[in-house]
Structure formats: structure tokens, C-alpha cells
Write a protein that holds these residues in place. Structure first.
Motif, PDB file in Angstrom:
ATOM      1  N   GLU A  12      -9.475   3.661  -6.522  1.00  0.00           N
ATOM      2  CA  GLU A  12     -10.390   3.191  -5.477  1.00  0.00           C
ATOM      3  C   GLU A  12     -10.044   3.791  -4.108  1.00  0.00           C
ATOM      4  OE1 GLU A  12      -7.743  -0.475  -6.534  1.00  0.00           O
ATOM      5  OE2 GLU A  12      -8.549   1.330  -7.510  1.00  0.00           O
ATOM      6  N   MET A  13      -8.755   4.061  -3.881  1.00  0.00           N
ATOM      7  CA  MET A  13      -8.371   4.714  -2.621  1.00  0.00           C
ATOM      8  C   MET A  13      -8.761   6.186  -2.634  1.00  0.00           C
ATOM      9  SD  MET A  13      -4.846   3.510  -0.956  1.00  0.00           S
ATOM     10  CE  MET A  13      -4.689   1.932  -0.118  1.00  0.00           C
ATOM     11  N   VAL A  14      -8.509   6.857  -3.761  1.00  0.00           N
ATOM     12  CA  VAL A  14      -8.864   8.269  -3.885  1.00  0.00           C
ATOM     13  C   VAL A  14     -10.365   8.462  -3.668  1.00  0.00           C
ATOM     14  CG1 VAL A  14      -8.993  10.218  -5.502  1.00  0.00           C
ATOM     15  CG2 VAL A  14      -6.926   8.815  -5.407  1.00  0.00           C
ATOM     16  N   GLU A  15     -11.161   7.511  -4.145  1.00  0.00           N
ATOM     17  CA  GLU A  15     -12.621   7.604  -4.037  1.00  0.00           C
ATOM     18  C   GLU A  15     -13.145   6.983  -2.744  1.00  0.00           C
ATOM     19  OE1 GLU A  15     -13.897   5.789  -7.681  1.00  0.00           O
ATOM     20  OE2 GLU A  15     -13.497   7.589  -8.868  1.00  0.00           O
ATOM     21  N   ASN A  16     -12.227   6.611  -1.833  1.00  0.00           N
ATOM     22  CA  ASN A  16     -12.600   6.024  -0.533  1.00  0.00           C
ATOM     23  C   ASN A  16     -13.458   4.775  -0.658  1.00  0.00           C
ATOM     24  OD1 ASN A  16     -11.349   7.636   1.539  1.00  0.00           O
ATOM     25  ND2 ASN A  16     -12.650   9.321   0.847  1.00  0.00           N
ATOM     26  N   LYS A  17     -13.159   3.969  -1.670  1.00  0.00           N
ATOM     27  CA  LYS A  17     -13.847   2.694  -1.849  1.00  0.00           C
ATOM     28  C   LYS A  17     -13.001   1.571  -1.260  1.00  0.00           C
ATOM     29  CE  LYS A  17     -16.213   4.092  -6.125  1.00  0.00           C
ATOM     30  NZ  LYS A  17     -16.327   3.853  -7.584  1.00  0.00           N
ATOM     31  N   HIS A  63     -10.645  -1.586  -1.060  1.00  0.00           N
ATOM     32  CA  HIS A  63      -9.541  -1.949  -1.945  1.00  0.00           C
ATOM     33  C   HIS A  63      -8.903  -3.256  -1.496  1.00  0.00           C
ATOM     34  CE1 HIS A  63      -7.549   0.370   1.321  1.00  0.00           C
ATOM     35  NE2 HIS A  63      -6.607  -0.549   1.182  1.00  0.00           N
ATOM     36  N   HIS A 119     -10.533  -0.531   3.852  1.00  0.00           N
ATOM     37  CA  HIS A 119     -11.193   0.749   3.598  1.00  0.00           C
ATOM     38  C   HIS A 119     -10.344   1.965   3.988  1.00  0.00           C
ATOM     39  CE1 HIS A 119     -14.551  -2.112   3.574  1.00  0.00           C
ATOM     40  NE2 HIS A 119     -15.160  -1.232   2.805  1.00  0.00           N
ATOM     41  N   THR A 120      -9.185   1.741   4.611  1.00  0.00           N
ATOM     42  CA  THR A 120      -8.358   2.864   5.048  1.00  0.00           C
ATOM     43  C   THR A 120      -7.652   3.498   3.862  1.00  0.00           C
ATOM     44  OG1 THR A 120      -7.942   1.743   7.144  1.00  0.00           O
ATOM     45  CG2 THR A 120      -6.486   3.569   6.588  1.00  0.00           C
ATOM     46  N   MET A 121      -7.810   4.810   3.724  1.00  0.00           N
ATOM     47  CA  MET A 121      -7.063   5.534   2.695  1.00  0.00           C
ATOM     48  C   MET A 121      -5.660   5.792   3.229  1.00  0.00           C
ATOM     49  SD  MET A 121      -7.913   9.141   0.822  1.00  0.00           S
ATOM     50  CE  MET A 121      -6.790   9.875  -0.343  1.00  0.00           C
ATOM     51  N   CYS A 122      -4.656   5.283   2.545  1.00  0.00           N
ATOM     52  CA  CYS A 122      -3.281   5.440   3.021  1.00  0.00           C
ATOM     53  C   CYS A 122      -2.328   5.360   1.835  1.00  0.00           C
ATOM     54  CB  CYS A 122      -2.942   4.361   4.051  1.00  0.00           C
ATOM     55  SG  CYS A 122      -3.126   2.676   3.426  1.00  0.00           S
ATOM     56  N   ARG A 152       0.787  -1.240   0.000  1.00  0.00           N
ATOM     57  CA  ARG A 152       0.000   0.000   0.000  1.00  0.00           C
ATOM     58  C   ARG A 152       0.819   1.292   0.000  1.00  0.00           C
ATOM     59  NH1 ARG A 152      -5.131  -0.622   3.990  1.00  0.00           N
ATOM     60  NH2 ARG A 152      -3.552  -0.435   5.620  1.00  0.00           N
TER      61      ARG A 152
END
Length: 286
Positions: free
Chosen positions: A190-195, A197, A178-181, A147
Motif C-alpha cells: 500500500e505504501m509502494v502504491e501510494n495508497k 495506510h 498517506h506519506t510514503m516513508c 513505519r
């Protein structure tokens, strides 16, 4: 500090049954400095083995509430054994600091080589991408998603072999997360859109890195964070006319930088891709 870091003993560092302490090491020059601590060249006195000693301050861990993240990083990296993954041999602590005993990568960060050269040759870029692909395949088999693959987290040993380092954002899981990192320029859509992953975010990053190795800049770089996010979500991908990169390399990048994560090229297919097959040096890039 004595000992030749270019010629470490053939046997890997053995973790002793007793607890490590700072007195087991001769501390040498600083290798780097981060937000939460520093890294030093060190020699384990008993074996003469050269290592990198990462020193993390407990006060910083408390301040930023990183206990869980650091524990997870140590547990994940200690269990990984692959020639392209930096070893974590063990750890110990005192009243103020936590010490991580890491494999020493004499060549330093790939980021520094990339900045010095501007961009890499297709042969060298392909060799690094192949090494990284094999390491990630191994990690994914163990359900580890890194990640945060980026040039700063890729090190080179004394033979020029690539090593994945810094598992601070890694997770070991069979389910979607679901953690954006990670780091802005390398984030998957998918991370940028908080979906949710999964491991496919690492495959996306391979495409970003391949582009950066060849062109010297990440593909979605923009003046503002908002514009970078927008370019990533749109997969606003274009190939400059200079340097002159072959169509096969562009094809590999285009098949990795796909918004639908299920349609990104698999790690197995990357190794079979004509650009990789044609360019990879089985020894080490020069």
C-alpha cells in the motif's frame, strides 16, 4: 569515562526538574554516525547512569526541514514505556546542537549480528519476532505506527533483549496516513502504491523481518529499485531450499506478507502461531 555500562543502576534515569545541559554528562566513545548527527556513550554525572547521547546538528535540521519530524519523534518516544522499546529520557539543546538522552543498548544493532551470522536460528528468530510483536502491540494500542522497522533500528541490550529504536518515521494517529516513508525492502504494497495506510504496514514488516532473520536477505530484494517495487506489489514470495526452514515458519511469513492489509495476521494471532509458541524462549535468545 568511568562506570560499568554492563551494570547500569537498577533505578531508571530520573529527569531532573532543572534543564539538562552537556555539563551534566561525561562523554565517552562514539557509538554510531548518521546523516544528521552522531551517538555517543555517556554517563550522567549525578547518578552515574550510563546512557546513549544522540547529537543532532541544528544546521542539518534546517537544511532538510526536519523540525516537525524530530519534534514528533521526541514526543512519541518519550511517552512509550515498554521493555522492548528503547527509552528516550529527555532532551536539551545549545546554539548548534540538539541532544537526545537515550537508553544505552550495549549489544548494538541487530543488523550487525545478522550480518555476522548470515542468518539466525529458528529459536532466536522466533524470540525476536515475539518481542517485536509485543512491542508493536503496545505501540498500536497507543495509536503509534512505527513505519520503519528494520534490523538497523532494532537494538540489543546487555541481556540480549530486543529494543525498537529510531521513531523518526513514526506517527501517532487514529486515521489512515498517506506519506510514503520507510526503507525500500521493508515497504508494504500500500505504501509502494501510494495508497492510504495504517498500523498494518508494521505487521507486513514483521513478515519481511522474519524472512530476513531466517534466510539472511529480505524477501523482495532485487537488483534495481524498480524491480523491488514490482516484486513487493506482486508479493513475489519464494522460499529458498537452503537453509532448511520448517513449514510452520513459512506459514507465518506467508500469512503476514499478504497484499490485502485487512487479511494480514494480527499481532495477537502471531503470538498464538504454532511456530512462535514452539520456539520462543521466555528468557532471552542465546
Amino acid at each position: 569515562m568511568t562506570g560499568n555500562p554492563l551494570k547500569p543502576p537498577k533505578q531508571p534515569l530520573k529527569t531532573p526538574k532543572r534543564q539538562w545541559s552537556i555539563s551534566d554528562f561525561d562523554i565517552g566513545k562514539p557509538l554510531g554516525k548518521g546523516k544528521f548527527g552522531r551517538v555517543y556513550l555517556a554517563r550522567e554525572i549525578k547518578s552515574n547512569y550510563i546512557v546513549a547521547l544522540k547529537v543532532v546538528f541544528k544546521e542539518q535540521i534546517e537544511k532538510y526541514r526536519l523540525h516537525h519530524q524530530l519534534r514528533r519523534e521526541m514526543e512519541i518516544q518519550t511517552g512509550l514505556r515498554h521493555p522492548n522499546v528503547l527509552r528516550l529520557y529527555g532532551w536539551f539543546h545549545d546554539d548548534e546542537r540538539i541532544f537526545l538522552i537515550l537508553e544505552y543498548a550495549h549489544g548494538g544493532e541487530l543488523y550487525k549480528e545478522l550480518r555476522k551470522l548470515g542468518n539466525l536460528s529458528e529459536r532466536k528468530a522466533a524470540t525476536y519476532i515475539a518481542s517485536l510483536t509485543q512491542a508493536l502491540a503496545y505501540c498500536h494500542e497507543k495509536h503509534v505506527i512505527h513505519r520503519d522497522i528494520k534490523p538497523e533500528n532494532l537494538l540489543l541490550d546487555h541481556e540480549g533483549r530486543l529494543k525498537i529504536a529510531d521513531f523518526g518515521w513514526s506517527v501517532q494517529s487514529r486515521s489512515k496516513r498517506h506519506t510514503m516513508c520507510g526503507t525500500l525492502d521493508y515497504l508494504a504494497p500500500e505504501m509502494v502504491e501510494n495508497k492510504a495506510h495504517d498500523w498494518a504496514v508494521d505487521n507486513w514488516t514483521l513478515g519481511v523481518l522474519c524472512y530476513e532473520f531466517l534466510y539472511g536477505v529480505p524477501p523482495f530484494e532485487a537488483e534495481s529499485q524498480k524491480d523491488t517495487f514490482r516484486r513487493i506489489m506482486k508479493v513475489d514470495l519464494s522460499f529458498p531450499s537452503s537453509p532448511d526452514i520448517c513449514a510452520e515458519a513459512k506459514d507465518l511469513i506467508s500469512r503476514l506478507l499478504v497484499k490485502d492489509s485487512s487479511k494480514r495476521l494480527s499481532l495477537e494471532k502471531i503470538m498464538e502461531h504454532p511456530w512462535i509458541v514452539k520456539n520462543v524462549n521466555p528468557v532471552c535468545p542465546k
